[in-house]
Design an enzyme around this catalytic site. Sequence first.
Site, PDB file in Angstrom:
ATOM      1  N   GLU A 168     -12.841  73.172 -57.125  1.00 27.65           N
ATOM      2  CA  GLU A 168     -11.674  73.058 -57.998  1.00 27.65           C
ATOM      3  C   GLU A 168     -12.151  72.618 -59.387  1.00 27.65           C
ATOM      4  OE1 GLU A 168      -7.488  70.489 -57.907  1.00 27.65           O
ATOM      5  OE2 GLU A 168      -9.347  69.596 -57.159  1.00 27.65           O
ATOM      6  N   LYS A 226      -2.488  76.490 -56.776  1.00 26.30           N
ATOM      7  CA  LYS A 226      -2.232  75.311 -55.952  1.00 26.30           C
ATOM      8  C   LYS A 226      -0.736  75.089 -55.799  1.00 26.30           C
ATOM      9  CE  LYS A 226      -3.774  70.472 -55.640  1.00 26.30           C
ATOM     10  NZ  LYS A 226      -4.587  69.428 -56.312  1.00 26.30           N
ATOM     11  N   CYS A 237      -7.924  70.805 -52.583  1.00 29.15           N
ATOM     12  CA  CYS A 237      -8.031  69.352 -52.703  1.00 29.15           C
ATOM     13  C   CYS A 237      -6.887  68.603 -52.015  1.00 29.15           C
ATOM     14  CB  CYS A 237      -8.131  68.982 -54.184  1.00 29.15           C
ATOM     15  SG  CYS A 237      -8.720  67.290 -54.483  1.00 29.15           S
TER      16      CYS A 237
END
Length: 533
Positions: free
Chosen positions: A293, A353, A403
């Site tokens: 990321e 995301k 994440c």
Amino acid sequence: MTATAPPVAPSGEPAAQPARRSYLRRLAPVALAAAAGLLLYVSVPPRELPWLAPFSFALLGLAVHGRRLRAGFGLGLVFGLAYLVPLLSWTGVDVGPLPWLALAVAEALVLSLAGLGIAYVSRLPLWPLWASGVWIADEALRARFPFGGFPWGKVAFGQPSGVFLPLASLGGTPLLGFAVVLCGFGLAALALRLKDVRGTDVRVLRDGGILAAAACTVAPVLAGLAATPLVSNAAQDGTARVALIQGNVPRMGLDFNAQRRAVLDYHVRETMKLAAKIKSGEVKRPELVLWPENSSDIDPYVNQDAYDEIQKAAEAVGAPISVGAVVTAKDGSPRNRLILWDPKTGPGATYDKRHLQPFGEYMPYRSFFRIFSKDVDRAGSFVPGKKAVVFDMNGTKVGNVTCYEAAFDDVVRDQVREGAQILSVPSNNATFERSQMTYQQLAMDRVRAVEHGRAVMVPVTSGVSAVIRPDGSVAQRTGMFEADTLLADVPRRTSLTLATRAGVWPEVFLTVIGAGGLAWAFARSRAARRPRD
């Protein structure tokens, strides 16, 4: 016969002793709740002591058993603070103690509701069962409220190994957490019952309360052992050779990307080292390459130099790269995006995301929270993605979980149901420096591997990057804040575990158990207050 008053010394000390004993009796449950919270914290990574967790809940059960609702709430708060204040200390690494303590207190207040509920059902027959359901109901609430929820610190995430872990493949994190808590409360019930029972060994063995408590303690352990054969590392559709690139960052903290293009350059440099080893025959060419990321700290769609660097790396290594970048979408909104970069055709499929981190990637009620800290203006204004996207990388279907999303059951499950054969959890932990955050997140990823029967790749900008087998064990890992590359042949798997198929239903079922216990306790309370003829 005349009664005589107990002797009282001039200092009044003997008269003070009963008061002191009473004070200590009142203090004991508080001490037990605090010890329980600290013990649960000690059980989680980076200390891998999952077997301590049931003993934590045994202490909590002893503390709240038979207490009034107000006492249960207070003891739950003490437990929550003792657990969450040290667990979440990484949230204050770069912004100071106020946000960290505010988050810990807010989450502890939600946990205090569990303490209240556990106290309420603790007088019921088979109370460990109902109390464990109350705990899972509270975790379900915490995973959704407020601001989209904060599941960090779920009991299951502290179980990346051990006897209970295989249960994740049957009922996901709710069943895994339920088993741990039930075992602990069973121990508490066993201790309380043994204390009350008097008589011969035969009487003890025939006591229904003891047998029920023992069953609650032992059944989760036996279930975990029985589920162990269901966890497999076997490849079902061949293997994929994967490279994970950890390029490192120029500095730690919120300003890790303050130097333009430095983070991207670091990841390009590490990828070019890999390309040189491939060319010399030192290593075999990977079929796919995973970057972390935010590995491109500038938008490659609008910065030609970034575009050219990524293209150069992809061509040199001769394999598609999954690139993490902060980009501006066509509608002008900022996105935390993964880009599938082909060595021949350039950027292709994307994944934005979906579950963003509040107070980091976006700021709820910014003007209100600015009253307390100017650091709120450092939070982003990202817009979440809307759907799961699986990258086809040289025939391997890679499910993306960026994440913080690894903490949410539905996000990970969606990617597996979308057809992912392996999972990738690209992360950027540079913001949190050398804190325990990266180890706590790695533990989550290990639990997810078992839950869905998938190898999990964890490429991180600054560490710890890791290759996780489907059984949750770590095959390879890097250190922190060092450039490194991991190369591994990982199994592609296509079958769906029972947990993946069941979806949210195990959590619903276990929550209903807790709700049923609360309803029964309420009915018994009403019946006890009803006047009788």
